[in-house]
Design a protein around this motif. Structure first.
Motif, PDB file in Angstrom:
ATOM      1  N   TRP A 109      24.756   9.816  -2.320  1.00 38.79           N
ATOM      2  CA  TRP A 109      25.443   8.550  -2.049  1.00 38.79           C
ATOM      3  C   TRP A 109      25.233   7.549  -3.188  1.00 38.79           C
ATOM      4  O   TRP A 109      26.125   6.770  -3.489  1.00 38.79           O
ATOM      5  CB  TRP A 109      24.994   7.973  -0.706  1.00 38.79           C
ATOM      6  CG  TRP A 109      23.492   7.949  -0.500  1.00 38.79           C
ATOM      7  CD1 TRP A 109      22.626   6.946  -0.806  1.00 38.79           C
ATOM      8  CD2 TRP A 109      22.700   9.009   0.058  1.00 38.79           C
ATOM      9  NE1 TRP A 109      21.344   7.296  -0.491  1.00 38.79           N
ATOM     10  CE2 TRP A 109      21.352   8.553   0.056  1.00 38.79           C
ATOM     11  CE3 TRP A 109      22.996  10.275   0.558  1.00 38.79           C
ATOM     12  CZ2 TRP A 109      20.308   9.340   0.537  1.00 38.79           C
ATOM     13  CZ3 TRP A 109      21.958  11.044   1.038  1.00 38.79           C
ATOM     14  CH2 TRP A 109      20.631  10.587   1.029  1.00 38.79           C
ATOM     15  N   GLU A 110      24.066   7.627  -3.842  1.00 35.35           N
ATOM     16  CA  GLU A 110      23.836   6.757  -5.009  1.00 35.35           C
ATOM     17  C   GLU A 110      24.755   7.136  -6.158  1.00 35.35           C
ATOM     18  O   GLU A 110      25.394   6.278  -6.778  1.00 35.35           O
ATOM     19  CB  GLU A 110      22.393   6.907  -5.497  1.00 35.35           C
ATOM     20  CG  GLU A 110      21.327   6.275  -4.673  1.00 35.35           C
ATOM     21  CD  GLU A 110      19.961   6.486  -5.319  1.00 35.35           C
ATOM     22  OE1 GLU A 110      19.431   5.507  -5.881  1.00 35.35           O
ATOM     23  OE2 GLU A 110      19.453   7.624  -5.286  1.00 35.35           O
ATOM     24  N   PHE A 111      24.812   8.436  -6.449  1.00 33.90           N
ATOM     25  CA  PHE A 111      25.591   8.886  -7.594  1.00 33.90           C
ATOM     26  C   PHE A 111      27.087   8.680  -7.353  1.00 33.90           C
ATOM     27  O   PHE A 111      27.818   8.265  -8.253  1.00 33.90           O
ATOM     28  CB  PHE A 111      25.301  10.360  -7.884  1.00 33.90           C
ATOM     29  CG  PHE A 111      25.840  10.817  -9.205  1.00 33.90           C
ATOM     30  CD1 PHE A 111      25.237  10.424 -10.397  1.00 33.90           C
ATOM     31  CD2 PHE A 111      26.963  11.631  -9.270  1.00 33.90           C
ATOM     32  CE1 PHE A 111      25.740  10.833 -11.620  1.00 33.90           C
ATOM     33  CE2 PHE A 111      27.466  12.051 -10.487  1.00 33.90           C
ATOM     34  CZ  PHE A 111      26.852  11.648 -11.673  1.00 33.90           C
ATOM     35  N   GLY A 112      27.534   8.938  -6.134  1.00 28.98           N
ATOM     36  CA  GLY A 112      28.939   8.701  -5.819  1.00 28.98           C
ATOM     37  C   GLY A 112      29.299   7.241  -5.972  1.00 28.98           C
ATOM     38  O   GLY A 112      30.364   6.896  -6.512  1.00 28.98           O
TER      39      GLY A 112
ATOM     40  N   LEU B 185      19.771  18.676  -5.789  1.00 25.56           N
ATOM     41  CA  LEU B 185      20.976  17.969  -5.354  1.00 25.56           C
ATOM     42  C   LEU B 185      22.097  17.990  -6.387  1.00 25.56           C
ATOM     43  O   LEU B 185      23.058  17.228  -6.282  1.00 25.56           O
ATOM     44  CB  LEU B 185      20.620  16.506  -5.029  1.00 25.56           C
ATOM     45  CG  LEU B 185      19.647  16.311  -3.863  1.00 25.56           C
ATOM     46  CD1 LEU B 185      19.177  14.858  -3.802  1.00 25.56           C
ATOM     47  CD2 LEU B 185      20.294  16.712  -2.551  1.00 25.56           C
ATOM     48  N   ALA B 186      21.998  18.853  -7.385  1.00 27.62           N
ATOM     49  CA  ALA B 186      22.974  18.827  -8.477  1.00 27.62           C
ATOM     50  C   ALA B 186      24.397  19.076  -7.987  1.00 27.62           C
ATOM     51  O   ALA B 186      25.335  18.357  -8.369  1.00 27.62           O
ATOM     52  CB  ALA B 186      22.599  19.856  -9.542  1.00 27.62           C
ATOM     53  N   THR B 187      24.592  20.087  -7.161  1.00 25.81           N
ATOM     54  CA  THR B 187      25.929  20.365  -6.655  1.00 25.81           C
ATOM     55  C   THR B 187      26.407  19.251  -5.734  1.00 25.81           C
ATOM     56  O   THR B 187      27.561  18.799  -5.831  1.00 25.81           O
ATOM     57  CB  THR B 187      25.955  21.710  -5.902  1.00 25.81           C
ATOM     58  OG1 THR B 187      25.629  22.768  -6.814  1.00 25.81           O
ATOM     59  CG2 THR B 187      27.319  21.973  -5.305  1.00 25.81           C
ATOM     60  N   ALA B 188      25.527  18.769  -4.861  1.00 19.04           N
ATOM     61  CA  ALA B 188      25.902  17.684  -3.944  1.00 19.04           C
ATOM     62  C   ALA B 188      26.291  16.430  -4.720  1.00 19.04           C
ATOM     63  O   ALA B 188      27.279  15.760  -4.390  1.00 19.04           O
ATOM     64  CB  ALA B 188      24.743  17.384  -2.992  1.00 19.04           C
ATOM     65  N   ASN B 189      25.540  16.099  -5.758  1.00 19.06           N
ATOM     66  CA  ASN B 189      25.863  14.919  -6.557  1.00 19.06           C
ATOM     67  C   ASN B 189      27.186  15.085  -7.292  1.00 19.06           C
ATOM     68  O   ASN B 189      27.969  14.140  -7.408  1.00 19.06           O
ATOM     69  CB  ASN B 189      24.736  14.636  -7.552  1.00 19.06           C
ATOM     70  CG  ASN B 189      23.529  13.992  -6.899  1.00 19.06           C
ATOM     71  OD1 ASN B 189      23.627  13.451  -5.798  1.00 19.06           O
ATOM     72  ND2 ASN B 189      22.382  14.049  -7.561  1.00 19.06           N
TER      73      ASN B 189
ATOM     74  N   ASN C 188      34.492  10.345  -5.375  1.00 23.37           N
ATOM     75  CA  ASN C 188      34.684   8.967  -5.825  1.00 23.37           C
ATOM     76  C   ASN C 188      35.472   8.859  -7.127  1.00 23.37           C
ATOM     77  O   ASN C 188      35.406   7.825  -7.796  1.00 23.37           O
ATOM     78  CB  ASN C 188      33.323   8.280  -5.964  1.00 23.37           C
ATOM     79  CG  ASN C 188      32.710   7.961  -4.614  1.00 23.37           C
ATOM     80  OD1 ASN C 188      33.018   6.947  -4.004  1.00 23.37           O
ATOM     81  ND2 ASN C 188      31.854   8.850  -4.120  1.00 23.37           N
ATOM     82  N   GLY C 189      36.203   9.920  -7.487  1.00 20.92           N
ATOM     83  CA  GLY C 189      37.149   9.799  -8.589  1.00 20.92           C
ATOM     84  C   GLY C 189      36.820  10.538  -9.857  1.00 20.92           C
ATOM     85  O   GLY C 189      37.624  10.517 -10.801  1.00 20.92           O
ATOM     86  N   ALA C 190      35.662  11.185  -9.954  1.00 19.11           N
ATOM     87  CA  ALA C 190      35.387  12.007 -11.139  1.00 19.11           C
ATOM     88  C   ALA C 190      36.318  13.208 -11.101  1.00 19.11           C
ATOM     89  O   ALA C 190      36.438  13.872 -10.072  1.00 19.11           O
ATOM     90  CB  ALA C 190      33.932  12.456 -11.163  1.00 19.11           C
ATOM     91  N   ARG C 191      36.951  13.506 -12.211  1.00 21.95           N
ATOM     92  CA  ARG C 191      37.897  14.623 -12.249  1.00 21.95           C
ATOM     93  C   ARG C 191      37.522  15.668 -13.302  1.00 21.95           C
ATOM     94  O   ARG C 191      38.344  16.478 -13.698  1.00 21.95           O
ATOM     95  CB  ARG C 191      39.314  14.105 -12.469  1.00 21.95           C
ATOM     96  CG  ARG C 191      39.887  13.378 -11.251  1.00 21.95           C
ATOM     97  CD  ARG C 191      39.969  14.316 -10.052  1.00 21.95           C
ATOM     98  NE  ARG C 191      40.470  13.655  -8.845  1.00 21.95           N
ATOM     99  CZ  ARG C 191      39.715  13.153  -7.881  1.00 21.95           C
ATOM    100  NH1 ARG C 191      38.378  13.231  -7.990  1.00 21.95           N
ATOM    101  NH2 ARG C 191      40.249  12.585  -6.818  1.00 21.95           N
ATOM    102  N   GLN C 192      36.287  15.630 -13.733  1.00 21.00           N
ATOM    103  CA  GLN C 192      35.699  16.718 -14.511  1.00 21.00           C
ATOM    104  C   GLN C 192      34.277  16.898 -14.015  1.00 21.00           C
ATOM    105  O   GLN C 192      33.517  15.930 -13.930  1.00 21.00           O
ATOM    106  CB  GLN C 192      35.704  16.425 -16.007  1.00 21.00           C
ATOM    107  CG  GLN C 192      35.006  17.502 -16.843  1.00 21.00           C
ATOM    108  CD  GLN C 192      34.998  17.204 -18.324  1.00 21.00           C
ATOM    109  OE1 GLN C 192      36.025  17.295 -18.985  1.00 21.00           O
ATOM    110  NE2 GLN C 192      33.837  16.846 -18.858  1.00 21.00           N
ATOM    111  N   LEU C 193      33.916  18.142 -13.670  1.00 20.54           N
ATOM    112  CA  LEU C 193      32.568  18.437 -13.192  1.00 20.54           C
ATOM    113  C   LEU C 193      31.917  19.417 -14.151  1.00 20.54           C
ATOM    114  O   LEU C 193      32.458  20.494 -14.404  1.00 20.54           O
ATOM    115  CB  LEU C 193      32.609  19.015 -11.782  1.00 20.54           C
ATOM    116  CG  LEU C 193      33.332  18.181 -10.717  1.00 20.54           C
ATOM    117  CD1 LEU C 193      33.233  18.865  -9.349  1.00 20.54           C
ATOM    118  CD2 LEU C 193      32.787  16.762 -10.642  1.00 20.54           C
TER     119      LEU C 193
END
Length: 665
Positions: A272-275, A303-307, A314-319
């Motif tokens: 929730w922090e990272f999002g 938590l790498a995958t969850a983050n 929240n709008g990131a379009r590259q993982l």
């Protein structure tokens, strides 16, 4: 349990969830033919899926529609730096060859990197971060080779991966990076500088103003070289002040950055922090609408995958992620977990208040190549997944509880949310009790088919090598070979691509009263056979001392692991070793760390298998030494090339133990 095989196709096993579930609505499809999957659950159906005549489909010959659906190349928007035409599309950025290789003991040779890069292209990743070119001549050569080859191999649907190189925010680094990647059809420079207070004060010794100016200069210089696809990362963004991130990221956009990557470098953030951080950056960074936001999450708290998925929400379009989640310390977000989470839940669980797209997210990953790619990376890095690893772990599709087994017999969907076939792992008929027995009389086709069922996609040349070794082992091992034996043989032969020396003879003696002695015979690259007898503290020590003297190396054995592949007195043994050259010795292999810039010795890992544990140990050790010698050979060739071009060694790359000279501009 013996290995058995059946020619039955996988179609009947796919009834509960066809791989077409992972094809997005073909808004950008280059359709060759169409397949309808009407019997699958509603969430698995798409109106049409493109069946591309890619290399993967050709490899599998004629297939019925259900099986062909496994090899569909997924549709994706046309690639544009800094923009994605479909706001629901998520780019997958694979950094296995860069961040993944920073795992201790995960050193890869140039040929291994090239093979992994080609498999990543089959997998369908959008961007391949091929390495850190300034680190050493071999790193530069590996990145350039991938850019020259994989970066120009266009699939029939028009797909070609972006080839990215990492660079610190120094002109020399950036120029070296551009020289390595510029021949690719879609080159990208990825540059970074730390932005957290602790990093700026203790590591960089720079003020915030100096850090901002360094970032501006780095992006500006990258753009001046002719690169129109520039990624900028504020290292340790997860612990940086948001207001400072707004400022430096805004300046990076003005200077020409097209992708802003937000790293949780230490794995500190909660999802929730990272999002929330991604949402704030999209709302407050000047010019945010002109770039693609990216995530790069580490797994220190698991938590790498969850983050990463919180970032996408929240709008990131590259993982950014790696195969099997390998990487620094506890590793990175795992590509297989991200890909399958988007495939299974992307169209239902990503509708947030951010109002970015429709909330039905998808990627263009071809899941059928997840298992083969995972196995390839495991073999070449020597880093095995824990059995309970999600998606690709050995136990991910195994069921032991009686209640679970009963459910699986009645309906596989009772305990499996995806099929192993959907990730390229065919459930062999050894689990259903009918087929042929694999022993010394088995043919190449039976062995190759069983390997494909186990998730190994070997080309004919490698299959021939594995089959030859299979025959040698089958002659010694009564009762046939089991799955684990076959996998051990594949692992044993993985090092052959680097083979300079190989074991041709070995004899050892030991006991409670005698001195352990070994006589070793090796065939060298000049096809001359050499032998030597030595003593040691034990038979393995004696063998390794003999090998060292014959090959003329000076190394330290960092780890040695011996395990039985199966049960019984005739079981195959697998040995895994990691070696590190002695500092200042003839095989010194120092290179620079991608982020810290610190010099460190590389480690080289390999495995060997045999029914004799001493022979298994010798094969593993020689394979690791071959990797070391091949790496040094390429490094020296690159240094000679630099001397010929410049008249002397380049300032950033020089011979001797200090391979890289760090120069701050």
């Amino acid at each position: 349990m013996k290995i058995i095989w059946s020619a039955a196709v996988a179609a009947t096993l796919l009834a509960s969830s066809s791989c077409s579930a992972f094809a997005p609505a073909p808004r950008y499809a280059s359709t060759v033919s169409t397949v309808r999957v009407n019997d699958a659950p509603a969430w698995t159906r798409r109106s049409r899926v493109a069946v591309a005549s890619s290399a993967s489909a050709e490899d599998n010959g004629e297939m019925d529609p259900a099986t062909a659906a496994l090899y569909v190349r997924k549709a994706r928007p046309d690639y544009k730096p800094g923009a994605i035409d479909d706001p629901d599309y998520v780019r997958i950025f694979d950094t296995t060859l860069r961040d993944g290789e920073q795992s201790p003991g995960a050193t890869l040779t140039s040929s291994e990197k090239l093979e992994i890069a080609r498999m990543l292209a089959k997998l369908g990743v959008d961007i391949i971060e091929a390495g850190f070119p300034i680190a050493s001549p071999d790193d530069f050569d590996a990145v350039k080779q991938i850019a020259d080859k994989v970066g120009n191999e266009v699939f029939e649907d028009g797909y070609v991966p972006v080839i990215c190189g990492l660079s610190r925010a120094f002109p020399k680094d950036i120029e070296r990076c551009w020289d390595a990647i510029k021949t690719a059809k879609r080159p990208r420079i990825h540059t970074f500088i730390a932005t957290s207070k602790i990093h700026m004060e203790t590591k960089l010794n720079k003020t915030p103003d100096e850090v901002v100016q360094t970032a501006i200069d780095a992006v500006t210089y990258a753009k001046s070289l002719g690169c129109d696809d520039i990624e900028f990362s504020p290292e340790d963004a997860g612990r940086s002040e948001p207001e400072f991130l707004y400022r430096i990221l805004g300046e990076a956009i003005k200077a020409g950055a097209t992708t802003l990557n937000i790293p949780d470098t230490t794995g500190w953030n909660m999802p929730w922090e990272f999002g929330a951080l991604i949402a704030k950056l999209r709302e407050n960074v000047p010019g945010a609408e002109k770039v693609v936001f990216s995530t790069h999450c580490h797994n220190d708290l698991g938590l790498a995958t969850a983050n990463s998925l919180a970032g996408a929400l929240n709008g990131a379009r590259q993982l950014e992620c790696t195969i099997n989640g390998i990487g620094e310390r506890a590793g990175n977000a795992s590509l297989d977990e991200i890909a399958m989470a988007l495939a299974l839940k992307g169209d239902s669980e990503f509708d947030s208040d951010a109002q970015f797209g429709s909330g039905k997210l998808y990627s263009a990953i071809n899941p059928v190549y997840i298992s083969p790619t995972s196995k390839l990376v495991q073999e070449y890095t020597g880093m095995r997944c824990q059995p309970h690893k999600a998606i690709v772990g050995a136990n991910a599709f195994r069921h032991e509880s009686g209640i679970h087994q009963d459910g699986m017999i009645k309906n596989k969907s009772t305990y499996e949310i995806m099929t192993p076939e959907s990730i390229g792992l065919v459930r062999g008929s050894s689990e259903s009790g009918a087929g042929i027995f694999l022993g010394k009389h088995s043919g190449r086709n039976a062995v190759g088919t069983r390997l494909r069922e186990l998730g190994y996609d070997l080309d004919p040349e490698k299959l021939n090598v594995v089959f030859k070794r299979f025959k040698e082992v089958a002659e010694k091992k009564k009762g046939g070979l089991e799955d684990e034996d076959l996998e051990a043989i594949v692992s044993d032969q993985a090092g052959n691509v680097n083979e300079l020396w190989h074991v041709t003879g070995l004899q050892s003696s030991t006991g409670m009263t005698g001195i352990p002695t070994a006589t070793v015979k090796l065939m060298g690259p000049d096809n001359v056979e050499r032998f030597l007898a030595t003593t040691g503290t034990g038979p393995v020590d004696a063998v390794y001392k003999a090998i060292d003297q014959i090959m003329g190396v000076s190394v330290e054995l960092e780890s040695y692991k011996l395990e039985s592949v199966t049960e019984g007195i005739e079981a195959l043994a697998t040995t895994r070793v990691s070696i590190r050259p002695k500092v200042g010795g003839p095989n010194d292999t120092k290179s620079a760390h991608a982020q810290l810039g610190m010099m460190s010795e590389r480690t080289f890992s390999a495995a060997g298998s045999d029914t004799d544990i001493i022979t298994s140990s010798a094969r593993a050790y020689v394979s690791a030494l071959n990797k070391l010698l091949k790496w040094n050979m390429r490094r020296q060739e690159q240094i000679v090339d630099n001397d010929e071009v410049n008249g002397t060694a380049d300032n950033a790359v020089s011979a001797g133990p200090d391979t890289v000279k760090l120069v701050e501009q």
